[in-house]
Scaffold this motif. Sequence first.
Motif, PDB file in Angstrom:
ATOM      1  N   MET A   1       0.837  -1.194   0.000  1.00  0.00           N
ATOM      2  CA  MET A   1       0.000   0.000   0.000  1.00  0.00           C
ATOM      3  C   MET A   1       0.875   1.249   0.000  1.00  0.00           C
ATOM      4  SD  MET A   1      -2.927  -1.165   2.755  1.00  0.00           S
ATOM      5  CE  MET A   1      -3.595   0.493   2.814  1.00  0.00           C
ATOM      6  N   THR A   2       0.805   2.001  -1.068  1.00  0.00           N
ATOM      7  CA  THR A   2       1.652   3.182  -1.196  1.00  0.00           C
ATOM      8  C   THR A   2       0.945   4.267  -1.997  1.00  0.00           C
ATOM      9  OG1 THR A   2       2.679   2.387  -3.245  1.00  0.00           O
ATOM     10  CG2 THR A   2       3.796   1.818  -1.172  1.00  0.00           C
ATOM     11  N   ILE A   3       1.455   5.483  -1.837  1.00  0.00           N
ATOM     12  CA  ILE A   3       1.158   6.583  -2.750  1.00  0.00           C
ATOM     13  C   ILE A   3       2.443   6.834  -3.520  1.00  0.00           C
ATOM     14  CG2 ILE A   3       0.579   9.024  -2.966  1.00  0.00           C
ATOM     15  CD1 ILE A   3      -0.953   8.801  -0.342  1.00  0.00           C
ATOM     16  N   GLU A   4       2.362   6.820  -4.843  1.00  0.00           N
ATOM     17  CA  GLU A   4       3.579   6.943  -5.645  1.00  0.00           C
ATOM     18  C   GLU A   4       3.436   8.031  -6.702  1.00  0.00           C
ATOM     19  OE1 GLU A   4       6.823   3.953  -7.707  1.00  0.00           O
ATOM     20  OE2 GLU A   4       4.728   3.339  -7.616  1.00  0.00           O
ATOM     21  N   LEU A   5       4.398   8.939  -6.708  1.00  0.00           N
ATOM     22  CA  LEU A   5       4.479   9.976  -7.734  1.00  0.00           C
ATOM     23  C   LEU A   5       5.718   9.688  -8.578  1.00  0.00           C
ATOM     24  CD1 LEU A   5       2.913  11.314  -5.246  1.00  0.00           C
ATOM     25  CD2 LEU A   5       3.506  13.499  -6.298  1.00  0.00           C
ATOM     26  N   LYS A   6       5.534   9.584  -9.895  1.00  0.00           N
ATOM     27  CA  LYS A   6       6.641   9.302 -10.804  1.00  0.00           C
ATOM     28  C   LYS A   6       6.776  10.430 -11.824  1.00  0.00           C
ATOM     29  CE  LYS A   6       6.501   4.213 -10.723  1.00  0.00           C
ATOM     30  NZ  LYS A   6       6.331   3.002 -11.566  1.00  0.00           N
ATOM     31  N   GLN A   7       7.924  11.092 -11.790  1.00  0.00           N
ATOM     32  CA  GLN A   7       8.271  12.137 -12.758  1.00  0.00           C
ATOM     33  C   GLN A   7       7.140  13.161 -12.910  1.00  0.00           C
ATOM     34  OE1 GLN A   7       9.315   9.367 -16.038  1.00  0.00           O
ATOM     35  NE2 GLN A   7      11.402  10.199 -15.876  1.00  0.00           N
ATOM     36  N   VAL A   8       6.615  13.591 -11.776  1.00  0.00           N
ATOM     37  CA  VAL A   8       5.465  14.499 -11.772  1.00  0.00           C
ATOM     38  C   VAL A   8       5.928  15.954 -11.851  1.00  0.00           C
ATOM     39  CG1 VAL A   8       3.574  15.408 -10.359  1.00  0.00           C
ATOM     40  CG2 VAL A   8       3.914  12.934 -10.571  1.00  0.00           C
ATOM     41  N   SER A   9       5.368  16.680 -12.794  1.00  0.00           N
ATOM     42  CA  SER A   9       5.600  18.116 -12.923  1.00  0.00           C
ATOM     43  C   SER A   9       4.257  18.818 -13.070  1.00  0.00           C
ATOM     44  CB  SER A   9       6.480  18.440 -14.139  1.00  0.00           C
ATOM     45  OG  SER A   9       7.788  17.924 -13.978  1.00  0.00           O
ATOM     46  N   LYS A  10       4.211  20.042 -12.539  1.00  0.00           N
ATOM     47  CA  LYS A  10       2.985  20.835 -12.619  1.00  0.00           C
ATOM     48  C   LYS A  10       3.344  22.312 -12.662  1.00  0.00           C
ATOM     49  CE  LYS A  10      -1.403  21.899 -12.456  1.00  0.00           C
ATOM     50  NZ  LYS A  10      -2.304  21.615 -13.616  1.00  0.00           N
ATOM     51  N   SER A  11       2.785  23.020 -13.635  1.00  0.00           N
ATOM     52  CA  SER A  11       3.021  24.460 -13.776  1.00  0.00           C
ATOM     53  C   SER A  11       1.709  25.210 -13.712  1.00  0.00           C
ATOM     54  CB  SER A  11       3.725  24.769 -15.102  1.00  0.00           C
ATOM     55  OG  SER A  11       5.014  24.205 -15.146  1.00  0.00           O
ATOM     56  N   PHE A  12       1.804  26.446 -13.255  1.00  0.00           N
ATOM     57  CA  PHE A  12       0.698  27.393 -13.308  1.00  0.00           C
ATOM     58  C   PHE A  12       1.198  28.604 -14.081  1.00  0.00           C
ATOM     59  CE2 PHE A  12       0.128  24.917  -9.428  1.00  0.00           C
ATOM     60  CZ  PHE A  12      -1.183  24.481  -9.565  1.00  0.00           C
ATOM     61  N   GLY A  13       0.813  28.686 -15.349  1.00  0.00           N
ATOM     62  CA  GLY A  13       1.364  29.745 -16.188  1.00  0.00           C
ATOM     63  C   GLY A  13       2.863  29.558 -16.352  1.00  0.00           C
ATOM     64  N   HIS A  14       3.621  30.603 -15.991  1.00  0.00           N
ATOM     65  CA  HIS A  14       5.083  30.532 -16.096  1.00  0.00           C
ATOM     66  C   HIS A  14       5.733  30.030 -14.809  1.00  0.00           C
ATOM     67  CE1 HIS A  14       5.002  32.452 -19.995  1.00  0.00           C
ATOM     68  NE2 HIS A  14       4.289  33.466 -19.504  1.00  0.00           N
ATOM     69  N   THR A  15       4.919  29.671 -13.806  1.00  0.00           N
ATOM     70  CA  THR A  15       5.454  29.211 -12.525  1.00  0.00           C
ATOM     71  C   THR A  15       5.478  27.688 -12.476  1.00  0.00           C
ATOM     72  OG1 THR A  15       4.595  31.166 -11.385  1.00  0.00           O
ATOM     73  CG2 THR A  15       5.190  29.267 -10.023  1.00  0.00           C
ATOM     74  N   LEU A  16       6.671  27.125 -12.293  1.00  0.00           N
ATOM     75  CA  LEU A  16       6.826  25.676 -12.173  1.00  0.00           C
ATOM     76  C   LEU A  16       6.642  25.301 -10.706  1.00  0.00           C
ATOM     77  CD1 LEU A  16       7.521  22.987 -13.547  1.00  0.00           C
ATOM     78  CD2 LEU A  16       9.942  23.499 -13.139  1.00  0.00           C
ATOM     79  N   ALA A  17       5.487  24.737 -10.385  1.00  0.00           N
ATOM     80  CA  ALA A  17       5.163  24.426  -8.993  1.00  0.00           C
ATOM     81  C   ALA A  17       5.829  23.136  -8.523  1.00  0.00           C
ATOM     82  CB  ALA A  17       3.651  24.323  -8.816  1.00  0.00           C
ATOM     83  N   LEU A  18       5.878  22.125  -9.381  1.00  0.00           N
ATOM     84  CA  LEU A  18       6.559  20.862  -9.081  1.00  0.00           C
ATOM     85  C   LEU A  18       7.403  20.473 -10.278  1.00  0.00           C
ATOM     86  CD1 LEU A  18       3.765  18.729  -7.343  1.00  0.00           C
ATOM     87  CD2 LEU A  18       5.675  19.911  -6.251  1.00  0.00           C
ATOM     88  N   ASP A  19       8.627  20.036  -9.992  1.00  0.00           N
ATOM     89  CA  ASP A  19       9.599  19.795 -11.052  1.00  0.00           C
ATOM     90  C   ASP A  19      10.125  18.360 -10.976  1.00  0.00           C
ATOM     91  OD1 ASP A  19      11.554  19.933 -12.978  1.00  0.00           O
ATOM     92  OD2 ASP A  19      12.843  21.350 -11.904  1.00  0.00           O
ATOM     93  N   ASP A  20       9.545  17.458 -11.779  1.00  0.00           N
ATOM     94  CA  ASP A  20      10.028  16.083 -11.913  1.00  0.00           C
ATOM     95  C   ASP A  20      10.151  15.388 -10.552  1.00  0.00           C
ATOM     96  OD1 ASP A  20      10.844  13.903 -13.450  1.00  0.00           O
ATOM     97  OD2 ASP A  20      12.966  14.390 -13.177  1.00  0.00           O
ATOM     98  N   ILE A  21       9.034  15.329  -9.842  1.00  0.00           N
ATOM     99  CA  ILE A  21       9.011  14.737  -8.504  1.00  0.00           C
ATOM    100  C   ILE A  21       8.866  13.218  -8.600  1.00  0.00           C
ATOM    101  CG2 ILE A  21       7.702  14.557  -6.357  1.00  0.00           C
ATOM    102  CD1 ILE A  21       9.180  17.162  -6.530  1.00  0.00           C
ATOM    103  N   ASN A  22       9.754  12.523  -7.911  1.00  0.00           N
ATOM    104  CA  ASN A  22       9.675  11.073  -7.767  1.00  0.00           C
ATOM    105  C   ASN A  22       9.711  10.738  -6.280  1.00  0.00           C
ATOM    106  OD1 ASN A  22      10.079   9.764 -10.634  1.00  0.00           O
ATOM    107  ND2 ASN A  22      11.520  11.460 -10.521  1.00  0.00           N
ATOM    108  N   ILE A  23       8.621  10.194  -5.768  1.00  0.00           N
ATOM    109  CA  ILE A  23       8.580   9.870  -4.339  1.00  0.00           C
ATOM    110  C   ILE A  23       7.516   8.807  -4.085  1.00  0.00           C
ATOM    111  CG2 ILE A  23       6.904  11.715  -3.814  1.00  0.00           C
ATOM    112  CD1 ILE A  23       8.344  12.048  -1.118  1.00  0.00           C
ATOM    113  N   THR A  24       7.783   7.966  -3.094  1.00  0.00           N
ATOM    114  CA  THR A  24       6.819   6.966  -2.650  1.00  0.00           C
ATOM    115  C   THR A  24       6.527   7.180  -1.176  1.00  0.00           C
ATOM    116  OG1 THR A  24       7.567   5.315  -4.261  1.00  0.00           O
ATOM    117  CG2 THR A  24       6.363   4.504  -2.343  1.00  0.00           C
ATOM    118  N   PHE A  25       5.262   7.351  -0.837  1.00  0.00           N
ATOM    119  CA  PHE A  25       4.823   7.429   0.553  1.00  0.00           C
ATOM    120  C   PHE A  25       4.377   6.040   0.966  1.00  0.00           C
ATOM    121  CE2 PHE A  25       4.182  11.715  -1.125  1.00  0.00           C
ATOM    122  CZ  PHE A  25       4.782  12.502  -0.141  1.00  0.00           C
ATOM    123  N   GLU A  26       5.080   5.459   1.926  1.00  0.00           N
ATOM    124  CA  GLU A  26       4.830   4.084   2.328  1.00  0.00           C
ATOM    125  C   GLU A  26       3.696   3.996   3.338  1.00  0.00           C
ATOM    126  OE1 GLU A  26       8.603   2.872   3.789  1.00  0.00           O
ATOM    127  OE2 GLU A  26       9.576   2.920   1.815  1.00  0.00           O
TER     128      GLU A  26
END
Length: 288
Positions: free
Chosen positions: A1-26
């Motif tokens: 049972m995990t939450i997993e983010l793989k290579q996640v990026s998110k921008s709002f306009g010209h603002t990069l809010a998340l940049d290539d996030i890789n993490i697993t919450f166990e």
Amino acid sequence: MTIELKQVSKSFGHTLALDDINITFEENKIYGLLGNNGAGKTTMLNLIANRLYADSGSVAIDGEPVADNDRVLGRLFMVSEKNLYPDDMRVGKALKMTALFYPGYDYQYALELAAKFELPLKKKITALSTGYASIFKLVLALAVNTPYLLLDEPVLGLDAQHRDMFYKLLIEKYAERPCTVIISTHLIAEAANIIEQAVIIRNGRLIKNEPVELLLHDGYCVSGPAAAVDAFCADKQLLSANSLGGLKTVCVSGERPNGDAPQGLEFTAIDLQNYFIELMNKEDAHND
């Protein structure tokens, strides 16, 4: 049972809010999601809860994509500033209706918590003060019994007594029914005692994801008369320093010396808040 983010990026306009996030919450662990204002903490939690969509990468819970997946999303509960209940709904009715969406929800326990926090059941949710609006959400969070609990600035507007009550109740819940808890907070000192794993992000980038015990191992604090502290620390690398009158407290990098502290001085463990502040200072210096 995990939450997993793989290579996640998110921008709002010209603002990069998340940049290539890789993490697993166990599973069954309490995480502290830490970062300065605008670091991307709320964006990350909103992506996990499917309140936002990633520009790229994937977000999964227990191996299944979260995007528009109601069955998987029913396994988590998120506390945030946003109210998802109808504007004209009263607190008592909302507490009762929550059972329709979360099969593990303990309505009687929610009522007990409401009484403990003196939450007014007959008031409309939108008429609650900032503090009681937070209490309403925390009552639900403690009673839903989901495997994943996301808490974004959960104690917003709460006084010191109610903040202390919440953290104690959260620990009691975690001891009885372990789950994965992700706490995003600026009040690091208050939450530090319950955080097992520190996830630190800065400018949308993941910079630390380690057990708190390991993060704090290589450092200690020295307190006492300012002159004595300065003499002891003359040849040491300092992480932070605070003075009050003739007294001084300094956090030092390195292992704590063996044996007793020199006369007039006191050694204590470095805390998570001091570690975080120094890490941010180092990042600032590196980027200058």
